[in-house]
Design a protein around this motif. Structure first.
Motif, PDB file in Angstrom:
ATOM      1  N   LEU A  96      -1.899   1.730   8.722  1.00 31.51           N
ATOM      2  CA  LEU A  96      -2.411   0.707   7.821  1.00 31.51           C
ATOM      3  C   LEU A  96      -3.442  -0.099   8.594  1.00 31.51           C
ATOM      4  CD1 LEU A  96      -2.168  -0.542   4.959  1.00 31.51           C
ATOM      5  CD2 LEU A  96      -0.673  -2.268   6.005  1.00 31.51           C
ATOM      6  N   PHE A 100      -7.429  -3.725   3.204  1.00 29.96           N
ATOM      7  CA  PHE A 100      -6.513  -2.816   3.901  1.00 29.96           C
ATOM      8  C   PHE A 100      -6.810  -1.377   3.507  1.00 29.96           C
ATOM      9  CE2 PHE A 100      -2.765  -6.082   4.056  1.00 29.96           C
ATOM     10  CZ  PHE A 100      -3.585  -6.966   4.744  1.00 29.96           C
ATOM     11  N   SER A 134       0.830  -1.193   0.000  1.00 30.78           N
ATOM     12  CA  SER A 134       0.000   0.000   0.000  1.00 30.78           C
ATOM     13  C   SER A 134       0.867   1.247   0.000  1.00 30.78           C
ATOM     14  CB  SER A 134      -0.931   0.012   1.224  1.00 30.78           C
ATOM     15  OG  SER A 134      -1.843   1.078   1.153  1.00 30.78           O
ATOM     16  N   THR A 179      -3.275   6.852  -4.036  1.00 32.81           N
ATOM     17  CA  THR A 179      -2.968   5.651  -3.275  1.00 32.81           C
ATOM     18  C   THR A 179      -2.732   4.488  -4.221  1.00 32.81           C
ATOM     19  OG1 THR A 179      -5.307   5.058  -3.094  1.00 32.81           O
ATOM     20  CG2 THR A 179      -4.359   6.338  -1.285  1.00 32.81           C
ATOM     21  N   HIS A 180      -2.114   3.474  -3.685  1.00 30.91           N
ATOM     22  CA  HIS A 180      -1.956   2.217  -4.420  1.00 30.91           C
ATOM     23  C   HIS A 180      -2.167   1.086  -3.431  1.00 30.91           C
ATOM     24  CE1 HIS A 180      -0.244  -0.954  -6.931  1.00 30.91           C
ATOM     25  NE2 HIS A 180       0.357  -1.352  -5.828  1.00 30.91           N
ATOM     26  N   TYR A 181      -2.892   0.078  -3.876  1.00 29.66           N
ATOM     27  CA  TYR A 181      -3.046  -1.138  -3.089  1.00 29.66           C
ATOM     28  C   TYR A 181      -2.679  -2.328  -3.962  1.00 29.66           C
ATOM     29  CZ  TYR A 181      -5.570   1.640   0.363  1.00 29.66           C
ATOM     30  OH  TYR A 181      -5.908   2.575   1.301  1.00 29.66           O
ATOM     31  N   SER A 185       3.235  -1.040  -8.829  1.00 27.70           N
ATOM     32  CA  SER A 185       3.589  -1.542  -7.502  1.00 27.70           C
ATOM     33  C   SER A 185       4.885  -0.895  -7.034  1.00 27.70           C
ATOM     34  CB  SER A 185       3.772  -3.055  -7.551  1.00 27.70           C
ATOM     35  OG  SER A 185       2.560  -3.694  -7.865  1.00 27.70           O
ATOM     36  N   ALA A 245      -4.022  -6.634  -0.924  1.00 24.86           N
ATOM     37  CA  ALA A 245      -4.550  -5.681   0.050  1.00 24.86           C
ATOM     38  C   ALA A 245      -5.888  -5.067  -0.354  1.00 24.86           C
ATOM     39  CB  ALA A 245      -3.547  -4.559   0.268  1.00 24.86           C
ATOM     40  N   LYS A 246      -6.210  -5.128  -1.614  1.00 28.07           N
ATOM     41  CA  LYS A 246      -7.426  -4.469  -2.102  1.00 28.07           C
ATOM     42  C   LYS A 246      -8.670  -4.988  -1.404  1.00 28.07           C
ATOM     43  CE  LYS A 246      -5.726  -3.246  -6.692  1.00 28.07           C
ATOM     44  NZ  LYS A 246      -5.786  -3.518  -8.146  1.00 28.07           N
ATOM     45  N   ASP A 259      -1.756   4.172  -9.039  1.00 29.56           N
ATOM     46  CA  ASP A 259      -2.661   3.062  -8.789  1.00 29.56           C
ATOM     47  C   ASP A 259      -2.230   1.788  -9.492  1.00 29.56           C
ATOM     48  OD1 ASP A 259      -5.783   1.889  -9.789  1.00 29.56           O
ATOM     49  OD2 ASP A 259      -5.171   2.019  -7.692  1.00 29.56           O
TER      50      ASP A 259
END
Length: 128
Positions: free
Chosen positions: A81, A68, A49, A58-60, A109, A64-65, A106
């Motif tokens: 987190l 988290f 994340s 943000t990035h998941y 990674s 984690a999607k 997004d």
């Protein structure tokens, strides 16, 4: 001295929740992008994340999607987190890392090589 300190890890049963904290000292964390990574035994460090310095990106990771959520409290100089619906495969050491120039995307990674400031990690164990 730039320092990050993670806390909040522990032992939790499958389906449970934990909130990890990443507290910064020596610098203003709201000037930095912050990423949570994790590393399980025998596996590579995985970026799960990311939160941009402005909070607008943000990035998941796929793992984690939907479970988290990353957030920051600038007054406390801390990034969190929130981890829900934990699974045994979430067991790992969780690290936070910060970089002033990195921008969360997004569809990209985070790569651990892009981050120079790290905490010491906090162990999360999901087991019944």
């Amino acid at each position: 001295q730039l320092q990050l300190v993670e806390s909040g890890g522990g032992l939790v049963e499958p389906g449970g929740s934990l909130r990890l904290s990443c507290a910064a000292s020596g610098f203003r964390l709201d000037y930095y992008c912050v990423v949570w990574f994790r590393q399980a035994p025998g596996k590579e460090r995985e970026g799960i994340s990311c939160l941009s310095s402005t909070g607008d990106s943000t990035h998941y990771g796929d793992s984690a999607k939907g479970r988290f959520a990353i957030s920051r409290d600038n007054a406390k100089n801390t990034v969190y987190l929130q981890m829900n619906s934990l699974k045994p495969e979430d067991t790992a050491v969780y690290y936070c890392a910060a970089d002033m120039d990195y921008y969360c995307s997004d569809d990209v990674s985070p790569d651990a090589a892009d981050f120079g400031t790290w905490g010491q990690g906090t162990q999360v164990t999901v087991s019944s």
